[in-house]
Design a protein around this motif. Structure first.
Motif, mmCIF file in Angstrom:
data_model
loop_
_atom_site.group_PDB
_atom_site.id
_atom_site.type_symbol
_atom_site.label_atom_id
_atom_site.label_comp_id
_atom_site.label_asym_id
_atom_site.label_seq_id
_atom_site.Cartn_x
_atom_site.Cartn_y
_atom_site.Cartn_z
ATOM 1 N N ASN A 254 0.828 -1.203 0.000
ATOM 2 C CA ASN A 254 0.000 0.000 0.000
ATOM 3 C C ASN A 254 0.867 1.259 0.000
ATOM 4 O O ASN A 254 0.864 2.042 0.956
ATOM 5 N N PRO A 255 1.613 1.459 -1.062
ATOM 6 C CA PRO A 255 2.518 2.611 -1.086
ATOM 7 C C PRO A 255 1.749 3.928 -0.963
ATOM 8 O O PRO A 255 0.645 4.051 -1.484
ATOM 9 N N LYS B 278 8.126 10.378 2.135
ATOM 10 C CA LYS B 278 8.024 11.402 1.094
ATOM 11 C C LYS B 278 6.952 12.422 1.451
ATOM 12 O O LYS B 278 6.147 12.201 2.354
ATOM 13 N N LEU B 279 6.951 13.517 0.737
ATOM 14 C CA LEU B 279 5.930 14.530 0.993
ATOM 15 C C LEU B 279 4.585 14.034 0.497
ATOM 16 O O LEU B 279 4.467 13.570 -0.637
ATOM 17 N N ARG C 96 0.524 18.807 4.330
ATOM 18 C CA ARG C 96 1.946 18.930 4.665
ATOM 19 C C ARG C 96 2.289 18.471 6.084
ATOM 20 O O ARG C 96 3.427 18.582 6.523
ATOM 21 N N ARG C 97 1.253 17.983 6.775
ATOM 22 C CA ARG C 97 1.555 17.433 8.096
ATOM 23 C C ARG C 97 2.051 15.993 7.985
ATOM 24 O O ARG C 97 2.830 15.519 8.807
ATOM 25 N N SER C 98 1.551 15.301 6.993
ATOM 26 C CA SER C 98 1.778 13.854 6.935
ATOM 27 C C SER C 98 2.883 13.458 5.964
ATOM 28 O O SER C 98 3.264 14.214 5.071
ATOM 29 N N HIS C 99 3.370 12.266 6.160
ATOM 30 C CA HIS C 99 4.389 11.695 5.293
ATOM 31 C C HIS C 99 3.803 10.530 4.508
ATOM 32 O O HIS C 99 3.091 9.703 5.068
ATOM 33 N N ALA C 100 4.108 10.465 3.246
ATOM 34 C CA ALA C 100 3.696 9.319 2.433
ATOM 35 C C ALA C 100 4.826 8.297 2.461
ATOM 36 O O ALA C 100 5.969 8.610 2.127
ATOM 37 N N LEU C 101 4.480 7.102 2.839
ATOM 38 C CA LEU C 101 5.514 6.078 3.005
ATOM 39 C C LEU C 101 5.642 5.205 1.762
ATOM 40 O O LEU C 101 4.656 4.748 1.190
ATOM 41 N N HIS C 102 6.886 4.972 1.386
ATOM 42 C CA HIS C 102 7.186 4.127 0.230
ATOM 43 C C HIS C 102 8.405 3.270 0.528
ATOM 44 O O HIS C 102 9.261 3.661 1.328
ATOM 45 N N LEU C 103 8.464 2.133 -0.144
ATOM 46 C CA LEU C 103 9.689 1.347 -0.092
ATOM 47 C C LEU C 103 10.700 1.972 -1.048
ATOM 48 O O LEU C 103 10.324 2.487 -2.107
#
Lengths: 201, 201
Positions: free
Chosen positions: A78-79, A113-114, A119-126
DNA sequence: TATTGTTATACTCTATAACTATA
DNA sequence: TATAGTTATAGAGTATAACAATA
């Protein structure tokens, strides 16, 4: 270690000086577990410990703990999720999730990642490295899964997964230690992957 | 076998600002657990957590943790055992077992008596109060057990106990974190939780 | 005001080394 | 020397409160 099958007791109080050889003959005075032997919670705990022991041993080569593995799997599948979504999906408090992610990020497996729009949260990726590792991890996991299910077979495994699933679905609906303050994140659903799964149809 | 996961959005009543449409949208945004949904270890952990949550809630009235309960059951069933025997039977390190017993003794539930023949060891017994309490505990436990097995039924419970038993019997034969230094005590399988707390000053 | 990520902190459970008193 | 109980301590894992930036 002491994981033999109990049952059949005889004497129990009067042994004093015991050699290792005598200890081996201990099967005769096994301790009676009483209702613990019929306690779902007790046996669940023991089984979980045994399975995790195998997992930890298996994944020691890549220096990953079960919780870290589950984070990589979730992000891989779930990127783009926010930290709070991943942590809620795994019942990890977002406050405890921070140092966990820090480590995975430091190891170059995950990237914050942004997030678009907030702009509070981070998008997570491998990362590329994280994706490559995950493929290897799934092979390790399949070995582990096969090993721990050797005694119950594929049918037993299917039954077990089904029983546990039903138990969980009911068990966590009401108030429990599972409740996290960031509670109303997305609901979670499992999906069959065919990956390490059923050996039979 | 898609199973839902913990999480209670209603707990604080803030569900009120969520429309049905939004809730339905959650289903579409559901997080994919991937292989975790078919991971015996992952589901065992979740089930164990859910069951323990019910146990802890049930036994809060008598202020007992799962591990404390298991100690009382073992001593009740096997009076006169040494500390090292009980702790080994429950896979509790003897060093961690000491403060646990201290507390149970302080509460008047367990007594350390002199062991015949070996002045190093203590023979463990329930006190009269401990025995009385244990009877009540078994009723609480029966309620708990019935509740957590509601969704799988008696047959499901029998299957589950059987599967877990087979899994445990095989799982811990070789080296693992289970190994305790007092390993060659009685050949019992057991493992509850951790122990109850005790403050040290 | 509420939420996201974060820091600081505390409590529980688990693990290891070392001491004592017996054996 | 080895064992039973004990002490001290360190490490995970998990819990809550509070803050800054953003919504």
């Amino acid at each position: 270690m002491a994981e033999a099958v109990p049952k059949s007791s005889r004497k129990r109080g009067e042994d004093s000086h015991r050699s290792k050889a005598e200890a081996a003959a201990d099967d005769r005075n096994a301790i009676d577990l009483g209702i613990l032997g019929e306690s779902v919670g007790f046996l669940l705990k023991r089984a979980q410990m045994a399975v995790f022991a195998d997992f930890i041993e298996t994944f020691a080569a890549v220096d990953l703990r079960p919780a870290q593995f589950s984070v990589l799997v979730i992000i891989g599948r779930n990127p783009g999720l926010k930290q709070s979504q991943v942590s809620a999906a795994l019942n990890i408090k977002r406050t405890n999730f921070v140092p966990m992610l820090d480590l995975l990020e430091k190891r170059g497996l995950v990237a914050r990642k942004l997030a678009a729009g907030d702009r509070r949260s981070h998008a997570l990726h491998l990362t590329a490295e994280g994706s490559t590792l995950l493929a290897e991890l799934q092979r390790l996991w399949a070995d582990h899964e096969r090993r721990i299910c050797e005694q119950i077979g594929p049918d037993g495994r299917d039954q077990l997964l089904s029983l546990l699933g039903r138990m969980i679905a009911s068990g966590s609906a009401s108030a429990s230690p599972f409740d996290v303050d960031e509670a109303d994140a997305a609901p979670v659903k499992a999906r069959a992957t065919g990956q390490g799964g059923r050996k039979r149809g």
